[in-house]
Design a protein around this motif. Structure first.
Motif, PDB file in Angstrom:
ATOM      1  N   VAL A 153       2.614  -0.768   1.023  1.00  0.00           N
ATOM      2  CA  VAL A 153       1.347  -1.504   1.140  1.00  0.00           C
ATOM      3  C   VAL A 153       0.498  -1.283  -0.114  1.00  0.00           C
ATOM      4  O   VAL A 153      -0.086  -2.224  -0.658  1.00  0.00           O
ATOM      5  CB  VAL A 153       0.584  -1.055   2.409  1.00  0.00           C
ATOM      6  N   ALA A 154       0.487  -0.036  -0.598  1.00  0.00           N
ATOM      7  CA  ALA A 154      -0.313   0.273  -1.794  1.00  0.00           C
ATOM      8  C   ALA A 154       0.181  -0.533  -2.989  1.00  0.00           C
ATOM      9  O   ALA A 154      -0.615  -1.082  -3.759  1.00  0.00           O
ATOM     10  CB  ALA A 154      -0.246   1.765  -2.094  1.00  0.00           C
ATOM     11  N   ALA A 162       4.588   3.781  -8.118  1.00  0.00           N
ATOM     12  CA  ALA A 162       5.209   4.090  -6.830  1.00  0.00           C
ATOM     13  C   ALA A 162       5.330   5.587  -6.645  1.00  0.00           C
ATOM     14  O   ALA A 162       5.067   6.117  -5.561  1.00  0.00           O
ATOM     15  CB  ALA A 162       6.581   3.429  -6.733  1.00  0.00           C
ATOM     16  N   SER A 163       5.700   6.301  -7.723  1.00  0.00           N
ATOM     17  CA  SER A 163       5.879   7.735  -7.536  1.00  0.00           C
ATOM     18  C   SER A 163       4.534   8.416  -7.320  1.00  0.00           C
ATOM     19  O   SER A 163       4.441   9.412  -6.609  1.00  0.00           O
ATOM     20  CB  SER A 163       6.672   8.346  -8.688  1.00  0.00           C
ATOM     21  N   VAL A 198      -6.485   1.287   0.315  1.00  0.00           N
ATOM     22  CA  VAL A 198      -7.338   2.135  -0.525  1.00  0.00           C
ATOM     23  C   VAL A 198      -6.512   2.792  -1.619  1.00  0.00           C
ATOM     24  O   VAL A 198      -6.940   2.884  -2.773  1.00  0.00           O
ATOM     25  CB  VAL A 198      -8.086   3.177   0.341  1.00  0.00           C
ATOM     26  N   MET A 199      -5.285   3.203  -1.276  1.00  0.00           N
ATOM     27  CA  MET A 199      -4.407   3.777  -2.302  1.00  0.00           C
ATOM     28  C   MET A 199      -4.075   2.722  -3.350  1.00  0.00           C
ATOM     29  O   MET A 199      -3.996   3.011  -4.547  1.00  0.00           O
ATOM     30  CB  MET A 199      -3.136   4.298  -1.645  1.00  0.00           C
ATOM     31  N   ASP A 221      -7.612   2.899  16.194  1.00  0.00           N
ATOM     32  CA  ASP A 221      -8.260   3.956  15.423  1.00  0.00           C
ATOM     33  C   ASP A 221      -8.548   3.377  14.045  1.00  0.00           C
ATOM     34  O   ASP A 221      -7.879   2.456  13.601  1.00  0.00           O
ATOM     35  CB  ASP A 221      -7.283   5.148  15.324  1.00  0.00           C
ATOM     36  N   SER A 222      -9.564   3.899  13.387  1.00  0.00           N
ATOM     37  CA  SER A 222      -9.816   3.361  12.054  1.00  0.00           C
ATOM     38  C   SER A 222      -8.808   3.874  11.036  1.00  0.00           C
ATOM     39  O   SER A 222      -8.723   3.370   9.923  1.00  0.00           O
ATOM     40  CB  SER A 222     -11.241   3.699  11.612  1.00  0.00           C
ATOM     41  N   ARG A 223      -8.025   4.888  11.411  1.00  0.00           N
ATOM     42  CA  ARG A 223      -6.954   5.331  10.518  1.00  0.00           C
ATOM     43  C   ARG A 223      -5.721   4.489  10.770  1.00  0.00           C
ATOM     44  O   ARG A 223      -5.304   4.324  11.906  1.00  0.00           O
ATOM     45  CB  ARG A 223      -6.590   6.782  10.800  1.00  0.00           C
ATOM     46  N   SER A 224      -5.139   3.955   9.686  1.00  0.00           N
ATOM     47  CA  SER A 224      -3.927   3.155   9.866  1.00  0.00           C
ATOM     48  C   SER A 224      -3.197   3.039   8.547  1.00  0.00           C
ATOM     49  O   SER A 224      -3.689   3.467   7.503  1.00  0.00           O
ATOM     50  CB  SER A 224      -4.290   1.761  10.370  1.00  0.00           C
ATOM     51  N   VAL A 225      -2.013   2.438   8.629  1.00  0.00           N
ATOM     52  CA  VAL A 225      -1.216   2.193   7.430  1.00  0.00           C
ATOM     53  C   VAL A 225      -2.004   1.350   6.438  1.00  0.00           C
ATOM     54  O   VAL A 225      -2.056   1.633   5.248  1.00  0.00           O
ATOM     55  CB  VAL A 225       0.107   1.504   7.821  1.00  0.00           C
ATOM     56  N   ILE A 226      -2.657   0.300   6.962  1.00  0.00           N
ATOM     57  CA  ILE A 226      -3.408  -0.600   6.076  1.00  0.00           C
ATOM     58  C   ILE A 226      -4.580   0.144   5.436  1.00  0.00           C
ATOM     59  O   ILE A 226      -4.822   0.020   4.234  1.00  0.00           O
ATOM     60  CB  ILE A 226      -3.951  -1.809   6.877  1.00  0.00           C
ATOM     61  N   THR A 227      -5.297   0.930   6.236  1.00  0.00           N
ATOM     62  CA  THR A 227      -6.452   1.649   5.687  1.00  0.00           C
ATOM     63  C   THR A 227      -6.037   2.476   4.485  1.00  0.00           C
ATOM     64  O   THR A 227      -6.590   2.346   3.386  1.00  0.00           O
ATOM     65  CB  THR A 227      -7.043   2.602   6.754  1.00  0.00           C
TER      66      THR A 227
END
Lengths: 490, 267
Positions: free
Chosen positions: A266-267, A407-408, A348-349, A338-344
């Motif tokens: 996603v990042a 990526a790394s 941001v990353m 929850d506000s924590r997720s993969v997308i979150t």
């Protein structure tokens, strides 16, 4: 003589050596610099090096050898029957270390005299209060065995250190006088100084290499300890991550790896297009004033600490997503609990990686020779045709290298995922659900007061080693591709 | 009336056969004037060469002819350059279309890091000159043949052009330029990076191209100018000193500066 006394002496001797030998050399040729083999400053430096370096090397080598030897001696002093299951040797030794350190502090403060510590046993009973007031806290009351071991350790250390310090100053003085005999016009001072400098540079480079080697080795040894306690098949091929400090932990890397790769994907999905487009804009289209403002602004993003990005994910971006996709939210869907997720974490990353991708790609696009652009324009190509068909293909290997480096970084990123990704280890496909990553689990397994002797803590090293292997592989691949691309224009 | 005065000044030229006519061209890089008041008539189906010492403005002038100077931010061009009667600096003119008509070959061979085939096919593809693959193949082969390099590369069309030798690369660049079938071919010191054999091949090629194209070549080699061109322009310190038949320039120049340069006293 204390250690800082040694440093002051060495500084004074070095200062003297430099000026005295320079002066003596100049005197031999009556001030006619042209008759010297080297410039006068090299004679001074040669003396200075000979005065300082042997003494410093002696200090370092002696200190290492001393601590190893004294440790060995003290271990022998502790009676066999004193060592029990509850108080193993390494615990006793650390107690001894703390106590002897405390004694040293008291002596330094003047509360206690060194001769008393070394000779008068009885004086020392009941010094716990004194130690506590000096800021040294011991876990239990001092047993006679520990006390005697500490006392002899203190004595040996005091003797060893003072011998070492006096010897260092002596070596320095000898070096100083020995170097003065080189104060002649024929002496090739420059060659000597350059050789010593070369050696120093080499040492600096070697140190960096040995440090990384040491890190890798320590990880390998701890990871091997983990694999001795926990089946490696479960670690690499299991399906569940469920550490429990009681017993029967399931410690598989796969759910964590899934979370790590998903969030990194996603990042990259966010950072690669935005970073690449901004690089193309900045290098090909932006006018000079815009570039002068936009490029530093973009690079400010790179200077923000990742914990700040993590806070942004936790307090702003996550709740915003939840406002749209969460229970009773704006869209009326319940996709996000929850506000924590993969997308979150991923988005941001991705923002964090934008300047990374864009500045690397910008450098690579700028490295494409102007003659290729001219060639394309000269054939009547438009700017966008030139970018798409000549510049990007020419820069592609380098851009792929930049993406792999990004990526790394994404895979190794910690703070954003600790705050933004959640703690659920599973194979979930919904990007609005919480997942967890390798780095997050390393942090959580090692938070708190822990002993490194259970598989639940040692697994962190195996995780770290796997992570290191992945990122190292990506970096090597990226560097290989970038290097191969560079050869094209040279 | 306008034509009349201009005929008076350049009596050896008739407007009918001139392809490009430049009038009072000035070029500035920021505050520095690189070209002063240059007026030249360039003939159809002939080779015109520009000679002069380094920094005299001959390359700058060449780059004005297909507006390559537009890619340099600080460059400003004034005056008038007519291509077949049309002002190429008219805002209505699209420099992209102009450059399709006025091809350019550069000093250093600059093949794209693509295959030989893709290098030649680049121009025809972006201008849509070929509808089918076989059309494109034909254009590529024809261009390579005209650039006298077909025999050397016909078996390695798919290998990268950057792997060829310098002389071969330069001929690939010439083939690439003529593949878009321009009317005019501008060559900026095309042989400066080549050895004598490759130079001879390129010169031979220029001689052949003359039949179909109007060729303008910038060169440092006066022998080359004498060998390949019909007309020669001598530039010095940003001005056009003398322009006329090559034979006349090299045997009986009007201006003492031209004579000094070609005999090697200045430059």
């Amino acid at each position: 003589m204390a250690l800082n006394g040694v440093f002051y002496s060495l500084m004074i001797l070095a200062f003297l050596a430099f000026f005295v030998s320079r002066f003596l050399t100049l005197k031999t040729v009556k001030g006619d610099i042209r008759r010297l083999h080297s410039r006068p400053v090299y004679y001074g430096l040669n003396s200075l090096f000979l005065t300082v370096f042997p003494a410093v090397i002696l200090l370092i080598v002696w200190s290492f050898a001393q601590s190893i030897l004294i440790d060995e001696k003290v271990k022998q002093q502790i009676p066999e029957n004193f060592i029990t299951e509850d108080a193993p040797l390494n615990l006793i030794m650390s107690e001894v270390d703390r106590l002897s350190e405390g004694l040293k502090q008291l002596v330094d403060q003047g509360t206690l005299s060194a001769t008393k510590v070394e000779n008068e046993d009885s004086e020392l009973f009941g010094i716990e209060d004194k130690l506590e007031s000096a800021g040294v806290f011991l876990s239990s009351s001092i047993s006679p065995e520990v006390l005697s071991a500490s006392r002899s350790k203190f004595a040996m250390e005091a003797f060893g250190s003072s011998t070492r310090n006096w010897l260092a100053v002596l070596v320095s003085v000898l070096g100083f006088f020995w170097s003065l005999k080189n104060s002649t016009a024929e002496f090739r001072a420059r060659n000597h100084v350059e050789r010593i400098t070369l050696f120093l540079l080499g040492t600096a480079a070697t140190l960096a290499i040995f440090t990384s080697l040491g890190i890798v080795l320590s990880m390998i040894f701890e990871a091997l300890r983990f694999f001795g306690m926990h089946p490696w098949t479960d670690f690499f091929f299991g399906s569940t991550w469920a550490p429990s400090f009681s017993a029967g932990s399931e410690l598989s890397i796969l759910p964590l790896l899934w979370g790590t790769l998903y969030i990194s994907f996603v990042a990259l999905l966010v950072s690669v297009p935005i970073g690449l487009y901004s690089a193309i804009y900045l290098s090909e289209y932006a006018s000079k004033p815009i570039r002068a403002i936009a490029k530093p602004l973009l690079e400010i993003l790179a200077g923000i600490p990742t914990i700040v990005y993590g806070l942004f994910a936790l307090t702003t971006f996550g709740p915003l997503l939840r406002y749209f996709f969460g229970d009773g939210g704006f869209l009326g869907v319940e996709w996000m609990s929850d506000s924590r997720s993969v997308i979150t974490a991923g988005v941001v990353m991705g923002m964090m990686l934008i300047p990374f991708v864009s500045s690397l790609s910008d450098d690579i696009i700028n490295a494409v020779p102007q003659s290729l652009r001219d060639g394309s324009y000269g054939l009547g190509a438009t700017q966008s045709e030139t970018v798409r068909k000549v510049i990007l293909p020419a820069a592609l290997p380098g851009i792929i290298g930049a993406i792999l480096l990004a990526a790394s970084r994404a895979i190794g990123e910690t703070m954003i995922v600790v705050l933004g990704a959640g703690a659920v280890a599973k194979f979930a496909g919904n990007p609005l659900e919480a997942l967890t990553t390798i780095t997050t689990r390393i942090v959580s397994q090692l938070t708190g007061d822990l002993e490194f002797d259970s598989p639940e803590t040692l697994v962190a090293f195996a995780l770290g080693l796997t992570l290191f292997t992945i990122t190292l592989g990506l970096n090597v691949l990226a560097l290989y591709i970038v290097r191969k691309y560079r050869e094209q224009y040279e | 009336m306008k034509d009349q005065t201009y005929l008076d000044r350049e009596s050896n030229l008739t407007p009918g056969i001139s392809k490009i006519s430049a009038k009072n061209v000035n070029v500035y890089y920021d505050d520095v004037q690189a070209l002063k008041d240059v007026s030249v008539e360039i003939e159809k189906n002939a080779v015109t060469s520009f000679i002069g010492p380094s920094g005299c403005g001959k390359s700058t002038f060449l780059r004005c002819l297909n507006r390559m100077n537009d890619t340099i931010d600080i460059c400003k061009v004034t005056g008038q350059i007519l291509l077949e009667g049309e002002d190429i600096y008219d805002p209505k003119i699209d420099p992209v279309q102009l450059r399709a008509k006025v091809g350019m070959v550069f000093q250093k061979p600059n093949p794209f890091p693509k295959s030989v085939y893709d290098n030649i096919a680049y121009g025809p593809k972006i201008h849509g000159l070929a509808n089918t693959k076989s059309d494109l193949d034909e254009i590529v082969e024809k261009s390579l043949r005209r650039a006298a390099i077909w025999d050397e590369v016909k078996d390695r069309l798919s290998s990268p052009a950057t792997g060829l030798s310098g002389g071969q690369q330069q001929r690939i660049c010439i083939a690439r330029a003529i593949a878009t079938s321009p009317d005019i071919l501008l060559m900026d010191e095309p042989c400066s990076a080549l050895d004598p054999i490759a130079t001879a091949q390129v010169e031979e090629l220029i001689d052949e191209l003359r039949e179909n194209f109007c060729v303008v070549i910038v060169t440092h080699s006066m022998q080359q100018a004498a060998r390949v061109s019909k007309k020669t322009a001598f530039f010095h310190l940003g001005s056009l000193v003398e322009f006329g038949d090559t034979e006349k320039i090299f045997t009986n120049p009007n201006d003492p500066r031209t004579e000094s340069y070609i005999t090697g006293r200045i430059g």
